[in-house]
Design a protein around this motif. Structure first.
Motif, mmCIF file in Angstrom:
data_model
loop_
_atom_site.group_PDB
_atom_site.id
_atom_site.type_symbol
_atom_site.label_atom_id
_atom_site.label_comp_id
_atom_site.label_asym_id
_atom_site.label_seq_id
_atom_site.Cartn_x
_atom_site.Cartn_y
_atom_site.Cartn_z
ATOM 1 N N VAL B 8 28.772 14.881 -42.818
ATOM 2 C CA VAL B 8 29.820 15.690 -42.202
ATOM 3 C C VAL B 8 31.007 14.820 -41.788
ATOM 4 N N ASP B 9 32.151 15.096 -42.358
ATOM 5 C CA ASP B 9 33.416 14.442 -41.972
ATOM 6 C C ASP B 9 33.292 12.931 -41.837
ATOM 7 N N LEU B 10 32.678 12.314 -42.776
ATOM 8 C CA LEU B 10 32.411 10.889 -42.676
ATOM 9 C C LEU B 10 33.685 10.069 -42.948
ATOM 10 N N VAL B 11 33.935 9.131 -42.050
ATOM 11 C CA VAL B 11 35.094 8.246 -42.196
ATOM 12 C C VAL B 11 34.611 6.808 -42.111
ATOM 13 N N LYS B 12 35.095 5.965 -43.013
ATOM 14 C CA LYS B 12 34.806 4.537 -42.878
ATOM 15 C C LYS B 12 36.105 3.757 -43.076
ATOM 16 N N VAL B 13 36.446 2.986 -42.077
ATOM 17 C CA VAL B 13 37.631 2.142 -42.153
ATOM 18 C C VAL B 13 37.168 0.691 -42.091
ATOM 19 N N TYR B 14 37.500 -0.087 -43.116
ATOM 20 C CA TYR B 14 37.132 -1.503 -43.103
ATOM 21 C C TYR B 14 38.217 -2.320 -42.412
ATOM 22 N N ASP B 15 37.820 -3.210 -41.548
ATOM 23 C CA ASP B 15 38.744 -4.149 -40.899
ATOM 24 C C ASP B 15 39.965 -3.457 -40.291
ATOM 25 N N GLY B 16 39.807 -2.208 -39.872
ATOM 26 C CA GLY B 16 40.931 -1.497 -39.279
ATOM 27 C C GLY B 16 42.061 -1.183 -40.251
ATOM 28 N N ARG B 17 41.856 -1.462 -41.540
ATOM 29 C CA ARG B 17 42.963 -1.246 -42.486
ATOM 30 C C ARG B 17 42.586 -0.322 -43.646
ATOM 31 N N VAL B 18 41.488 -0.675 -44.325
ATOM 32 C CA VAL B 18 41.164 0.040 -45.567
ATOM 33 C C VAL B 18 40.376 1.305 -45.258
ATOM 34 N N ARG B 19 40.965 2.450 -45.552
ATOM 35 C CA ARG B 19 40.290 3.724 -45.309
ATOM 36 C C ARG B 19 39.474 4.086 -46.536
ATOM 37 N N ALA B 20 38.245 3.578 -46.593
ATOM 38 C CA ALA B 20 37.430 3.752 -47.795
ATOM 39 C C ALA B 20 36.887 5.174 -47.900
ATOM 40 N N LEU B 47 29.949 4.987 -49.435
ATOM 41 C CA LEU B 47 29.131 6.122 -49.009
ATOM 42 C C LEU B 47 27.646 5.790 -49.156
ATOM 43 N N ILE B 48 27.278 5.208 -50.287
ATOM 44 C CA ILE B 48 25.869 4.866 -50.489
ATOM 45 C C ILE B 48 25.408 3.842 -49.460
ATOM 46 N N ARG B 49 26.272 2.891 -49.137
ATOM 47 C CA ARG B 49 25.852 1.863 -48.181
ATOM 48 C C ARG B 49 25.693 2.432 -46.778
ATOM 49 N N ILE B 50 26.464 3.441 -46.450
ATOM 50 C CA ILE B 50 26.266 4.083 -45.142
ATOM 51 C C ILE B 50 24.950 4.868 -45.155
ATOM 52 N N LEU B 51 24.710 5.574 -46.244
ATOM 53 C CA LEU B 51 23.491 6.390 -46.316
ATOM 54 C C LEU B 51 22.233 5.527 -46.341
ATOM 55 N N THR B 52 22.348 4.301 -46.826
ATOM 56 C CA THR B 52 21.180 3.416 -46.857
ATOM 57 C C THR B 52 21.129 2.515 -45.631
ATOM 58 N N THR B 53 21.855 2.871 -44.593
ATOM 59 C CA THR B 53 21.813 2.217 -43.272
ATOM 60 C C THR B 53 22.361 0.800 -43.241
ATOM 61 N N GLN B 54 23.159 0.418 -44.234
ATOM 62 C CA GLN B 54 23.709 -0.939 -44.181
ATOM 63 C C GLN B 54 24.977 -1.014 -43.345
ATOM 64 N N LEU B 55 25.761 0.051 -43.378
ATOM 65 C CA LEU B 55 27.043 0.056 -42.676
ATOM 66 C C LEU B 55 27.062 1.200 -41.678
ATOM 67 N N LYS B 56 27.772 0.974 -40.575
ATOM 68 C CA LYS B 56 27.959 2.066 -39.618
ATOM 69 C C LYS B 56 29.249 2.796 -39.964
ATOM 70 N N PRO B 57 29.198 4.125 -39.966
ATOM 71 C CA PRO B 57 30.447 4.851 -40.219
ATOM 72 C C PRO B 57 31.416 4.687 -39.040
ATOM 73 N N THR B 58 32.700 4.797 -39.332
ATOM 74 C CA THR B 58 33.704 4.736 -38.264
ATOM 75 C C THR B 58 33.702 6.049 -37.480
ATOM 76 N N ALA B 59 33.540 7.164 -38.198
ATOM 77 C CA ALA B 59 33.445 8.471 -37.541
ATOM 78 C C ALA B 59 32.654 9.402 -38.438
#
Ligand code: ATP
Ligand code: MG
Lengths: 256, 337
Positions: B8-20, B47-59
């Motif tokens: 749901v409404d997943l957002v991931k921003v790398y290093d405060g710059r890249v809105r992946a 997206l896959i890395r968030i779903l596999t618990t490697q990365l925390k989503p930004t929102a």
């Protein structure tokens, strides 16, 4: 059950390392060249000069444990290169999606490196014996000495995992590795008694983990003087625990 | 019912710059094969890395079988098998040993472990080379070994990040047959990303197209094709390319919805049967001689073109990924000093 799982995770990592060693031992041999030169050439030359007071122990005998510990520590510090490679590939990403906790990955990999380091140190020993280094004839001491090397190497490998989680490239990693080990080595009791050092280095030596490891192995292998052994073991244990915890905490960021 | 994947409404921003990822929502039903299609840098791997618990989503939120991938990460890890985009096996031990180590990491009980390993080796056609060092494997064999690793633990859901990259078409077909059989047997869910259109078309139950961190289209392959609203008429025309003002006139005539020029003239119309005579009449009256005409449904390629604006360049990319993987593999050999 959690504990059981962690222990079995650690054992699996050690098994991985043993299997790698079984397939390819060239690195073990190439890394043995340098310590052998230290003992055979540097040791023999300095021994004949008799410039360093070693309270009755022949100089070559005096430095043999130091050189063994140094080579084990080196092998452990450069273990991080494996970790750097595993980060560049997808292996660490995959490991971190398995049920293995990051503590067991970090401690397991460190201990695995300790196993490699023990072989690295052992390989030097026959050469030392051939050129006349006399060991304490006590098998229990002998085994204990290598347990000490194993445990200490685990701590050094944890430092190396910590460095690997900051250094993104192999080259930089190599540089940092040298920059960590060489000072620790020269500012330790590996090549000369602590009493010979300038006061400031003497103080540093008190917090230098390498000094405790050398002291313990020298007592167990060469002099038979184990009066400091307990202190040494406590120091090594503290070193290990601290390094394991710091490395585990930083480990998660390694793949980000 | 819990979705296998619920985002749901997943957002991931790398290093405060890249809105992946820029507000991704999607659902995958249990037992489904779900394909994520998108150009380079679209955010598939993220997206896959968030779903596999490697990365925390930004929102935003993400669940795997009802489990929160951040707060219940350790439970999620017991359900998933994962094949990263990069190479993920140890090259200085054998294929069998890789599987053995993974089996132990996952705590596969000693009883039956041997059998499980032999089975996945067989499924992926690796039995013959199981005792060889992985560094002597071909790129395709390595990819198969990685998929075998993911199958070994019989996960409820497999996340496969470009699982067939570097495989030749025949090998890709075999791998997908085996994956499908595995899915049927164990009721697993498969979530994969790919650069191969045909793969998504053939094997996915649902497809999401993602571009610049947003899902731009989602549905069954047929639905997506249907969503273009029409059929494609392709005409053999001698006078190709047509004069630009003729194309302009055709566009404005209201006879067609879209004109694609290539070797032949293709147009998108809502209903081909009534449109065809009108179109022929139009062209004849302008002095264009028309040869054979054919009517086709839009392909997934056309869908991608419409929603993303470019075609997927799969060939160049596959060779690039293969090159990088080879580099990594060699790195292992020079890596130890
Ligand atoms: N670890 C990272 N740090 C910073 N930026 C990143 C990181 N990983 C990915 N990105 C950026 O995020 C965006 C999405 O990348 P991602 O890898 O998710 O795309 P992708 O769809 O998998 O692409 P590809 O098809 O090339 O694999 C890209 O712009 C990429 O450069
Ligand atoms: Mg990707």
């Amino acid at each position: 059950m959690a504990i059981f799982e962690k222990v079995s995770g650690i054992l699996t990592m050690i098994e991985l390392e043993l299997r790698r060693l079984r397939h390819d031992r060239t690195e073990l041999y190439t890394r043995a060249v340098q310590p052998i030169l230290w003992i055979v050439i540097y040791g023999q030359v300095m021994s004949s000069v008799r410039a360093i007071p070693t309270s009755g122990v022949p100089y070559t005998d005096f430095i043999t444990p130091g050189i063994m510990v140094q080579t084990a520590a080196f092998a452990s510090i450069f273990y991080g290169l494996t970790i750097v490679w595993e980060r560049e590939s997808g292996i660490l990403k995959k490991l971190l999606t398995t049920p293995a906790s990051r503590y067991s990955v970090v401690i397991g990999r460190s201990m695995a490196s300790g196993v490699r380091a023990v072989f690295q140190a052992l390989i030097v020993l026959p050469v030392a014996v051939v050129i006349g280094v006399r060991l304490v004839p006590n098998p229990a001491y002998f085994v204990l000495a290598f347990i000490v090397i194993f445990l200490a190497s685990g701590g050094f490998a944890a430092i190396s995992i910590l460095v690997a989680s900051f250094m993104k490239t192999r080259e930089r990693f190599m540089g940092i590795g040298q920059a960590i080990i060489m000072p620790l080595f020269f500012a330790s009791n590996a090549l000369y008694p602590i009493q010979m050092m300038p006061p400031i280095l003497r103080e540093f030596s008190a917090v230098n983990p390498l000094s405790y490891v050398v002291d313990a192995t020298r007592g167990l292998l060469i002099t038979g003087d184990v009066s400091n052994l307990l202190l040494d073991l406590v120091a090594i244990a503290i070193f290990d625990v601290v390094m394991f915890v710091i490395a585990s905490i930083s480990f998660k960021r390694i793949i980000e | 019912m819990d979705f296998a994947v619920h985002v749901v409404d997943l957002v991931k921003v790398y290093d405060g710059r890249v809105r992946a990822l820029d507000g991704v929502s999607l659902d995958v039903r249990p037992g489904e094969t779900f394909a994520l299609l998108g150009p380079n840098g679209a955010g598939k791997t993220t997206l896959i890395r968030i779903l596999t618990t490697q990365l925390k989503p930004t929102a935003g939120e993400a669940y795997v079988f009802g489990l929160d991938v951040v707060r219940e990460a350790s439970k999620v890890r017991r359900l998933i098998g994962y094949v990263p985009q990069e190479m993920s096996v140890w090259t200085d031990i054998s294929g069998y040993e890789n599987l053995l180590i993974y089996a132990k990491i996952f705590g596969v009980p000693r009883l039956g472990r041997e059998k499980a390993i032999e089975e996945v080796l067989e499924v992926m056609d690796l039995t013959r080379v199981k005792d060889e060092l992985v560094k002597n494997y071909s790129g395709g064999m390595i990819r198969k070994l990685e998929i075998a690793c993911a199958m070994l633990v019989r996960p409820k859901i497999m996340f496969l990040d470009e699982p067939t990259i570097g495989l030749d078409p025949a090998a890709r077909k075999i791998v997908w047959e085996r994956l499908t059989a595995f899915k049927e047997e164990y009721g697993a869910t498969i979530f994969f990303t790919t650069h191969y259109m045909d793969e998504a078309d053939l094997y996915a139950d649902e497809i999401a197209i993602i571009n610049k961190g947003k899902v731009v289209a989602c549905g069954k392959s047929e639905e997506l094709k249907h969503s273009l609203g029409g059929e494609i008429i392709t005409l053999e025309v001698k006078e190709m390319p047509l004069k630009p003002d003729l194309v302009q006139e055709l566009r404005r005539s209201g006879l067609v919805k879209e004109v694609f020029e290539g070797e032949n003239l293709s147009v998108l119309v809502s209903d081909a049967e009534p449109a065809l005579p009108n179109l022929m009449g139009f062209l004849k009256s302008r002095g264009v001689s028309v040869g054979r005409a054919s009517i086709t449904k839009p392909t997934l390629d056309d869908v991608f073109l419409k929603y993303v604006g470019t075609r997927l360049e799969e060939r160049g990319r596959a060779s690039e990924v293969t090159r990088v993987r080879d580099m990594i593999r060699r790195g292992e050999r020079d890596g130890h000093l």
